[in-house]
Structure formats: C-alpha cells, structure tokens
Motif scaffolding. Structure first.
Motif, PDB file in Angstrom:
ATOM      1  N   VAL A  45      38.838  37.805  45.444  1.00  0.00           N
ATOM      2  CA  VAL A  45      40.220  37.326  45.430  1.00  0.00           C
ATOM      3  C   VAL A  45      41.092  38.215  44.537  1.00  0.00           C
ATOM      4  O   VAL A  45      42.196  38.616  44.912  1.00  0.00           O
ATOM      5  CB  VAL A  45      40.281  35.857  44.956  1.00  0.00           C
ATOM      6  CG1 VAL A  45      41.729  35.428  44.706  1.00  0.00           C
ATOM      7  CG2 VAL A  45      39.630  34.941  45.981  1.00  0.00           C
ATOM      8  N   LEU A  46      40.583  38.513  43.339  1.00  0.00           N
ATOM      9  CA  LEU A  46      41.351  39.324  42.391  1.00  0.00           C
ATOM     10  C   LEU A  46      41.645  40.719  42.944  1.00  0.00           C
ATOM     11  O   LEU A  46      42.772  41.210  42.862  1.00  0.00           O
ATOM     12  CB  LEU A  46      40.593  39.439  41.068  1.00  0.00           C
ATOM     13  CG  LEU A  46      40.469  38.173  40.226  1.00  0.00           C
ATOM     14  CD1 LEU A  46      39.592  38.428  39.006  1.00  0.00           C
ATOM     15  CD2 LEU A  46      41.843  37.683  39.780  1.00  0.00           C
ATOM     16  N   LEU A  47      40.634  41.351  43.518  1.00  0.00           N
ATOM     17  CA  LEU A  47      40.805  42.730  43.980  1.00  0.00           C
ATOM     18  C   LEU A  47      41.631  42.813  45.257  1.00  0.00           C
ATOM     19  O   LEU A  47      42.427  43.737  45.437  1.00  0.00           O
ATOM     20  CB  LEU A  47      39.447  43.393  44.174  1.00  0.00           C
ATOM     21  CG  LEU A  47      38.691  43.708  42.884  1.00  0.00           C
ATOM     22  CD1 LEU A  47      37.311  44.269  43.191  1.00  0.00           C
ATOM     23  CD2 LEU A  47      39.473  44.695  42.023  1.00  0.00           C
ATOM     24  N   ASN A  48      41.451  41.854  46.148  1.00  0.00           N
ATOM     25  CA  ASN A  48      42.233  41.873  47.388  1.00  0.00           C
ATOM     26  C   ASN A  48      43.717  41.627  47.130  1.00  0.00           C
ATOM     27  O   ASN A  48      44.563  41.955  47.971  1.00  0.00           O
ATOM     28  CB  ASN A  48      41.706  40.846  48.385  1.00  0.00           C
ATOM     29  CG  ASN A  48      40.498  41.352  49.156  1.00  0.00           C
ATOM     30  OD1 ASN A  48      40.291  42.557  49.276  1.00  0.00           O
ATOM     31  ND2 ASN A  48      39.704  40.445  49.688  1.00  0.00           N
ATOM     32  N   ALA A  49      44.020  41.066  45.966  1.00  0.00           N
ATOM     33  CA  ALA A  49      45.425  40.837  45.610  1.00  0.00           C
ATOM     34  C   ALA A  49      46.077  42.091  45.037  1.00  0.00           C
ATOM     35  O   ALA A  49      47.293  42.136  44.855  1.00  0.00           O
ATOM     36  CB  ALA A  49      45.529  39.698  44.601  1.00  0.00           C
ATOM     37  N   GLU A  50      45.255  43.117  44.774  1.00  0.00           N
ATOM     38  CA  GLU A  50      45.762  44.353  44.182  1.00  0.00           C
ATOM     39  C   GLU A  50      46.149  45.349  45.278  1.00  0.00           C
ATOM     40  O   GLU A  50      45.393  45.542  46.239  1.00  0.00           O
ATOM     41  CB  GLU A  50      44.688  44.990  43.290  1.00  0.00           C
ATOM     42  CG  GLU A  50      44.382  44.206  42.030  1.00  0.00           C
ATOM     43  CD  GLU A  50      45.509  44.298  41.009  1.00  0.00           C
ATOM     44  OE1 GLU A  50      46.254  45.302  41.041  1.00  0.00           O
ATOM     45  OE2 GLU A  50      45.622  43.380  40.183  1.00  0.00           O
ATOM     46  N   PRO A  51      47.290  45.988  45.145  1.00  0.00           N
ATOM     47  CA  PRO A  51      47.684  46.992  46.135  1.00  0.00           C
ATOM     48  C   PRO A  51      46.725  48.175  46.138  1.00  0.00           C
ATOM     49  O   PRO A  51      46.298  48.644  45.087  1.00  0.00           O
ATOM     50  CB  PRO A  51      49.087  47.420  45.673  1.00  0.00           C
ATOM     51  CG  PRO A  51      49.126  47.092  44.216  1.00  0.00           C
ATOM     52  CD  PRO A  51      48.295  45.863  44.060  1.00  0.00           C
TER      53      PRO A  51
END
Length: 229
Positions: free
Chosen positions: A25-31
């Motif tokens: 979740v955290l990484l997929n939210a990062e551009p």
C-alpha cells in the motif's frame, strides 16, 4: 525491468502478510514505484524474482524455510542479474544483515522506517547508489567484519594490491560511507571522475556494487573496524 513509464518494479518478500500488504500500500501510493508481486518466503522470492524481473526486491532476512540470506545469494548470483536486493530487519545491528550484504544485498532498511524512508530507499537502490544509511551501515559492516574476519586474508589483500593509490583511497572513502559527491569534494576532483574510479575498482576487484566494495575493504583490513585505515 522498469516499465515504459519509468516505474520502479518492486517485489516484496516477507512471511508476514500484514507486512507485505502494508508495504504494498505504501509503495503503490508513491509516484514512480509499482509493487509487481509478493513472496511468502525465500524460495518463493527466488521463483517470483525470476518470473517478474523486478528492479528491487524488499527481502525480509528471517523467514521460515529458505531465509532471506540464501534467497539474496540466489537472486544476485547470476552474471546477468539486475535485481537489487534491499534487506529488511528489525534491528540495525543484526549479524544476519552483514551476511546478507556479503551475499549480494545492495543495502538494508529497518522495518520501522517511515513511508518516505521506504520509498527513498527503493529509489536509491534502484538507481545503483548501494549504500543506505551510511553511518549505520558502516557501523554494522565494521562490527561484523571484525567478528567474522579478524585477520585479513592474503588472496583478498593481493586483489586490493591491484588498485592504484588513488583507487585505494577512493575505496577507503566508500567504506567510510561517503557518497560520490562527498568523495569528489574531499579529493577536489569532478564527481564524474569519482564515478570512473568506482567503476574501475568494481571491475578490478570483481565486485558487484558499492556495498560489496565496502565489505571488501573491511574484510581485507584496508579499513579497520572503529574507523581507522
């Protein structure tokens, strides 16, 4: 490897489902970052890495069955391996982390890292700047190099002897955790010149990246645990 749009492809290997899902979740939210898969243990990580060809593997060290160290070794061993392994640990001074660095990991990250630190670490590793958190990494490498390699090995010392005086100086600074920019400033040379030195060092010593170079410097006795050369 990276998608056409430049996204960094990440594989997450951890036996705890909440950790895998949380990092996803955290990484997929990062551009610019995309989690392309998850693995439940080391063997699964090796298989998934071969299947998905990620840029970065977030690898838990301690997993049932095949652990993160052996999985790291298998993923990074092939001559054409491109995936960078970023190991995850609960404690910054963990003997398993040192072994993972020796096995080919590009760096390590504490599991309690913030979302920003996690994303930054993935980007740093993906772009080839292998040493993460230089102060902590340097302390860890020094400590466990002292414990596991108390005496320099002659064959390794012979390999260090193939370096020029300036290359040896650059290798020492790498082991002390300095970036290319910091080395360039200290030696009063262009950063591109330092990159050339680093490339020559890795080629001459048959090393994979800066992390391996730092480990090598400690193991050969070029840099002494505790700070001195």
């Amino acid at each position: 490897m990276s998608d056409a749009d430049g996204d960094i492809r990440v594989l997450i290997a951890d036996d705890q489902v909440m950790v895998r899902q949380g990092f996803t979740v955290l990484l997929n939210a990062e551009p610019g970052i995309e989690v392309v898969g998850q693995a439940v243990d080391g063997a699964d990580a090796v298989a998934r890495a071969a299947e998905l060809d990620p840029d970065v593997v977030l690898m838990d060290i301690r997993m049932p069955g095949m652990g993160g160290i052996e999985a790291t070794r298998l993923i990074t061993a092939p001559a054409d391996a491109t995936a960078k392994v970023l190991v995850l640990t609960t404690f910054d001074l963990d003997e398993y982390v040192y072994e993972a660095l020796r096995a080919g990991a590009a760096g390590f990250l504490l599991k309690d890292a913030s979302a920003e630190e996690l994303a930054d670490a993935v980007r740093v590793v993906a772009h080839g700047d292998a040493l993460l958190a230089p102060n902590v990494t340097k302390r860890l490498i020094a400590e466990f190099s002292r414990l596991s390699a108390a005496a320099p090995r002659a064959p390794l010392m012979d390999r260090v002897g193939t370096l020029t005086e300036r290359e040896t100086e650059v290798l020492t600074l790498i082991a002390h955790g300095l970036s290319n920019a910091e080395i360039a400033a200290g030696l009063v040379v262009a950063e591109q010149t330092v990159k050339t030195y680093v490339s020559r060092i890795l080629t001459k010593l048959s090393l994979r990246d800066r992390t391996q170079a730092a480990v090598h410097a400690y193991e050969t006795g070029l840099v002494r645990p505790g700070g001195g050369r």
